[in-house]
Design an enzyme around this catalytic site. Structure first.
Site, PDB file in Angstrom:
ATOM      1  N   ASP A  17      57.809  40.573  50.721  1.00 15.50           N
ATOM      2  CA  ASP A  17      56.465  40.080  51.021  1.00 15.50           C
ATOM      3  C   ASP A  17      56.334  40.069  52.535  1.00 15.50           C
ATOM      4  OD1 ASP A  17      54.756  36.877  50.378  1.00 15.50           O
ATOM      5  OD2 ASP A  17      54.270  38.582  51.669  1.00 15.50           O
TER       6      ASP A  17
ATOM      7  N   GLY B 196      44.318  42.174  48.721  1.00 15.79           N
ATOM      8  CA  GLY B 196      45.603  42.837  48.998  1.00 15.79           C
ATOM      9  C   GLY B 196      46.411  42.171  50.092  1.00 15.79           C
TER      10      GLY B 196
ATOM     11  N   ASP C  48      45.892  42.268  53.201  1.00 13.34           N
ATOM     12  CA  ASP C  48      44.966  41.657  54.181  1.00 13.34           C
ATOM     13  C   ASP C  48      44.734  40.192  53.800  1.00 13.34           C
ATOM     14  OD1 ASP C  48      41.612  42.690  55.334  1.00 13.34           O
ATOM     15  OD2 ASP C  48      43.128  41.383  56.204  1.00 13.34           O
TER      16      ASP C  48
ATOM     17  N   THR D 286      47.485  52.510  50.240  1.00  8.98           N
ATOM     18  CA  THR D 286      47.941  52.895  48.887  1.00  8.98           C
ATOM     19  C   THR D 286      47.588  51.861  47.823  1.00  8.98           C
ATOM     20  OG1 THR D 286      50.115  51.899  49.234  1.00  8.98           O
ATOM     21  CG2 THR D 286      49.859  54.216  49.852  1.00  8.98           C
ATOM     22  N   GLY D 287      46.782  50.885  48.173  1.00  6.20           N
ATOM     23  CA  GLY D 287      46.331  49.895  47.181  1.00  6.20           C
ATOM     24  C   GLY D 287      44.854  50.092  46.883  1.00  6.20           C
ATOM     25  N   VAL D 288      44.057  49.199  47.377  1.00  4.93           N
ATOM     26  CA  VAL D 288      42.599  49.235  47.163  1.00  4.93           C
ATOM     27  C   VAL D 288      42.000  50.574  47.602  1.00  4.93           C
ATOM     28  CG1 VAL D 288      40.421  48.233  48.043  1.00  4.93           C
ATOM     29  CG2 VAL D 288      42.290  46.738  47.318  1.00  4.93           C
ATOM     30  N   TYR D 289      42.647  51.192  48.631  1.00  2.00           N
ATOM     31  CA  TYR D 289      42.069  52.448  49.167  1.00  2.00           C
ATOM     32  C   TYR D 289      42.553  53.691  48.415  1.00  2.00           C
ATOM     33  CZ  TYR D 289      39.648  50.106  53.033  1.00  2.00           C
ATOM     34  OH  TYR D 289      38.793  49.329  53.787  1.00  2.00           O
TER      35      TYR D 289
HETATM   36  N1  APR Z   1      53.575  42.332  51.345  1.00  2.00           N
HETATM   37  C1  APR Z   1      53.755  43.670  51.454  1.00  2.00           C
HETATM   38  N2  APR Z   1      52.932  44.582  50.887  1.00  2.00           N
HETATM   39  C2  APR Z   1      51.884  44.100  50.179  1.00  2.00           C
HETATM   40  C3  APR Z   1      51.621  42.719  50.030  1.00  2.00           C
HETATM   41  C4  APR Z   1      52.523  41.822  50.657  1.00  2.00           C
HETATM   42  N3  APR Z   1      52.363  40.495  50.582  1.00  2.00           N
HETATM   43  N4  APR Z   1      50.491  42.584  49.258  1.00  2.00           N
HETATM   44  C5  APR Z   1      50.096  43.825  48.938  1.00  2.00           C
HETATM   45  N5  APR Z   1      50.927  44.742  49.473  1.00  2.00           N
HETATM   46  C6  APR Z   1      50.905  46.195  49.373  1.00  2.00           C
HETATM   47  C7  APR Z   1      50.217  46.790  48.181  1.00  2.00           C
HETATM   48  O1  APR Z   1      51.059  46.709  47.030  1.00  2.00           O
HETATM   49  C8  APR Z   1      50.033  48.221  48.663  1.00  2.00           C
HETATM   50  O2  APR Z   1      51.235  48.956  48.450  1.00  2.00           O
HETATM   51  O3  APR Z   1      50.174  46.696  50.473  1.00  2.00           O
HETATM   52  C9  APR Z   1      49.824  48.052  50.179  1.00  2.00           C
HETATM   53  C10 APR Z   1      48.391  48.283  50.646  1.00  2.00           C
HETATM   54  O4  APR Z   1      47.488  47.820  49.646  1.00  2.00           O
HETATM   55  P1  APR Z   1      46.166  46.995  50.036  1.00  2.00           P
HETATM   56  O5  APR Z   1      46.544  45.667  50.529  1.00  2.00           O
HETATM   57  O6  APR Z   1      45.250  47.089  48.856  1.00  2.00           O
HETATM   58  O7  APR Z   1      45.550  47.807  51.280  1.00  2.00           O
HETATM   59  P2  APR Z   1      44.756  49.200  51.329  1.00  2.00           P
HETATM   60  O8  APR Z   1      45.045  50.063  50.154  1.00  2.00           O
HETATM   61  O9  APR Z   1      45.048  49.720  52.711  1.00  2.00           O
HETATM   62  O10 APR Z   1      43.234  48.743  51.221  1.00  2.00           O
HETATM   63  C11 APR Z   1      42.684  48.032  52.294  1.00  2.00           C
HETATM   64  O11 APR Z   1      41.884  46.309  50.875  1.00  2.00           O
HETATM   65  O12 APR Z   1      42.486  44.115  51.123  1.00  2.00           O
HETATM   66  C12 APR Z   1      41.492  45.025  51.397  1.00  2.00           C
HETATM   67  O13 APR Z   1      40.476  44.222  53.416  1.00  2.00           O
HETATM   68  C13 APR Z   1      41.317  45.226  52.871  1.00  2.00           C
HETATM   69  O14 APR Z   1      39.343  46.539  52.594  1.00  2.00           O
HETATM   70  C14 APR Z   1      40.710  46.598  52.900  1.00  2.00           C
HETATM   71  C15 APR Z   1      41.461  47.319  51.781  1.00  2.00           C
END
Ligand code: APR
Length: 178
Positions: A10, A32, A34, A118-121
């Site tokens: 984390d 996520g 953020d 690689t998450g929301v995006y």
């Molecule tokens: N520690 C490490 N990695 C994490 C954690 C954490 N606590 N929480 C989530 N992740 C990982 C996710 O599993 C993913 O692999 O971070 C990576 C990026 O995912 P997102 O957080 O969804 O970010 P992203 O895909 O870049 O999308 C950004 O999502 O949260 C919103 O404000 C943000 O609009 C922006 C968008």
């Protein structure tokens, strides 16, 4: 100390000099990682982010870490995946380079990254890992700082893809580097 490593964890618990936040262009928080970083850092982080006037995709801005163990947070909006034909790879590489450049300019020794976009995006993980590792390794080859960079994967599944990609491109000596 290994210059670069891939770990599962984390990122809000990291004690690196700086952790990177996969933000959006408003820099005003989100879900996520953020959301997790803002929750752990406390309200002062958002207050400072409000003074920054947002951030362009692929660029990076630095703030204090407040209640986090990390001294700084480097915020970078990654590209939203649109199929790969809209410059996503170049923008993602720019995220990593911009964060590392900011860290080096500030004299920071250790930086932890999440897997940006690689998450929301929805950036496909194998392609994002290839771009991320190349951007990080190229930067470290050309700079003395940071001394340590880690990719902090939230799940074993994510770490496996980064490790597979690492082994594909970087296992062995430098001569076979892409
Ligand atoms: N520690 C490490 N990695 C994490 C954690 C954490 N606590 N929480 C989530 N992740 C990982 C996710 O599993 C993913 O692999 O971070 C990576 C990026 O995912 P997102 O957080 O969804 O970010 P992203 O895909 O870049 O999308 C950004 O999502 O949260 C919103 O404000 C943000 O609009 C922006 C968008």
């Amino acid at each position: 100390m290994e210059r670069f490593s891939i770990i599962v964890g984390d990122i809000t618990q990291s004690d690196a000099d700086a952790i990177v936040n996969a933000a959006n262009t408003t820099l005003l928080g989100g879900s996520g990682v953020d959301g997790a970083i803002h929750r752990a850092a406390g309200p002062e982080l958002l207050a400072e982010c409000r003074t920054l006037g947002g951030c362009e995709t692929g660029k990076a801005k630095i703030t204090s870490g407040y209640r986090l163990s990390a001294q700084y947070v480097i915020h970078t909006p990654g590209p939203i995946w649109q199929g790969g034909g809209y410059g996503e790879a170049a923008l993602l590489a720019s995220c990593y380079r911009s964060c590392l450049l900011l860290a080096a300019e500030k004299g920071l020794r250790t930086v932890d990254f999440p897997s940006i976009s690689t998450g929301v995006y929805h950036y496909p993980l194998p392609q994002a890992a290839t771009v991320a590792l190349k951007a990080i390794m190229d930067f470290l080859d050309a700079h003395d700082l940071p001394e340590r960079v880690r990719m902090v994967c939230h799940t074993e599944e994510t770490a496996l893809v980064y490790r597979q990609t690492w082994n594909l491109w970087y296992a062995g000596d430098k001569s076979n580097r892409m």
